[in-house]
Design an enzyme around this catalytic site. Structure first.
Site, mmCIF file in Angstrom:
data_model
loop_
_atom_site.group_PDB
_atom_site.id
_atom_site.type_symbol
_atom_site.label_atom_id
_atom_site.label_comp_id
_atom_site.label_asym_id
_atom_site.label_seq_id
_atom_site.Cartn_x
_atom_site.Cartn_y
_atom_site.Cartn_z
ATOM 1 N N TYR A 110 15.818 -13.614 -2.036
ATOM 2 C CA TYR A 110 14.067 -13.410 -2.186
ATOM 3 C C TYR A 110 13.308 -12.674 -1.004
ATOM 4 O O TYR A 110 12.264 -12.370 -1.624
ATOM 5 C CB TYR A 110 13.376 -14.337 -3.241
ATOM 6 C CG TYR A 110 13.699 -15.760 -2.853
ATOM 7 C CD1 TYR A 110 12.206 -16.436 -1.914
ATOM 8 C CD2 TYR A 110 14.908 -16.452 -3.425
ATOM 9 C CE1 TYR A 110 12.567 -17.749 -1.773
ATOM 10 C CE2 TYR A 110 14.593 -17.841 -3.348
ATOM 11 C CZ TYR A 110 13.616 -18.422 -2.123
ATOM 12 O OH TYR A 110 13.528 -19.447 -1.545
ATOM 13 N N GLU A 151 -12.644 1.947 -4.364
ATOM 14 C CA GLU A 151 -11.497 1.420 -3.799
ATOM 15 C C GLU A 151 -10.802 1.303 -3.319
ATOM 16 O O GLU A 151 -10.254 0.010 -2.851
ATOM 17 C CB GLU A 151 -10.937 1.558 -5.589
ATOM 18 C CG GLU A 151 -10.144 0.523 -5.890
ATOM 19 C CD GLU A 151 -9.670 0.957 -7.382
ATOM 20 O OE1 GLU A 151 -9.696 -0.018 -7.684
ATOM 21 O OE2 GLU A 151 -9.384 2.341 -7.516
ATOM 22 N N LYS A 166 -3.319 -4.917 -11.671
ATOM 23 C CA LYS A 166 -5.610 -5.417 -10.341
ATOM 24 C C LYS A 166 -5.519 -6.327 -11.361
ATOM 25 O O LYS A 166 -6.401 -5.142 -12.088
ATOM 26 C CB LYS A 166 -5.476 -3.918 -10.411
ATOM 27 C CG LYS A 166 -4.639 -2.825 -9.680
ATOM 28 C CD LYS A 166 -5.805 -1.068 -10.288
ATOM 29 C CE LYS A 166 -6.536 -0.796 -8.667
ATOM 30 N NZ LYS A 166 -6.586 0.818 -9.431
ATOM 31 N N GLU A 170 1.352 3.723 -10.699
ATOM 32 C CA GLU A 170 2.412 4.249 -11.225
ATOM 33 C C GLU A 170 3.491 4.631 -10.264
ATOM 34 O O GLU A 170 4.641 4.321 -10.222
ATOM 35 C CB GLU A 170 2.387 5.413 -12.401
ATOM 36 C CG GLU A 170 2.007 5.075 -13.797
ATOM 37 C CD GLU A 170 0.118 4.877 -13.228
ATOM 38 O OE1 GLU A 170 0.263 4.855 -13.023
ATOM 39 O OE2 GLU A 170 0.124 5.083 -14.615
#
Length: 115
Positions: free
Chosen positions: A51, A21, A96, A71
């Site tokens: 922004y 991954e 994801k 996290e």
């Protein structure tokens, strides 16, 4: 109360628990909210939280290192946004979109909120 929002920000990253991954990489989608009081009500950019700068911080944190867990990635982004913009509250959601949890249709994500 003004809330600056950046939603659906796609950032390519090499985060995840699995080695494959991380090697392959994937898109991560960020939704960010910063409660900034009345900053920006003056209609002057120098008084506001821009922004564009918020989006740059998200990319910088994601590009800065590899995270195993969403996290930790969301927390690092929230911490850096707090450090740079001093919001009253910051919320960072990371998803994801390419992951199929247990092979099922759906989305995985994590939300971190700082006071």
């Amino acid at each position: 109360m003004i809330t600056v929002e950046v939603r659906g920000l796609r950032v390519f990253g090499r985060h995840g628990v699995g080695e494959e991954e991380r090697a392959r990489g994937q898109d991560f989608v960020f939704d960010v909210e910063l409660a900034v009081g009345d900053r920006g009500s003056s209609d002057r950019l120098e008084d506001a939280v821009d922004y564009v700068d918020v989006a740059r911080v998200v990319r910088e944190v994601s590009d800065g290192r590899t995270y195993s867990l969403l996290e930790a990635l969301a927390g690092a982004v929230a911490d850096e946004l707090e450090r740079r913009f001093w919001p009253e509250r910051v919320t960072v959601r990371v998803t994801k979109p390419a992951i199929r949890p247990a092979g099922l249709e759906g989305t995985v994500g994590v939300t971190v909120t700082r006071p």
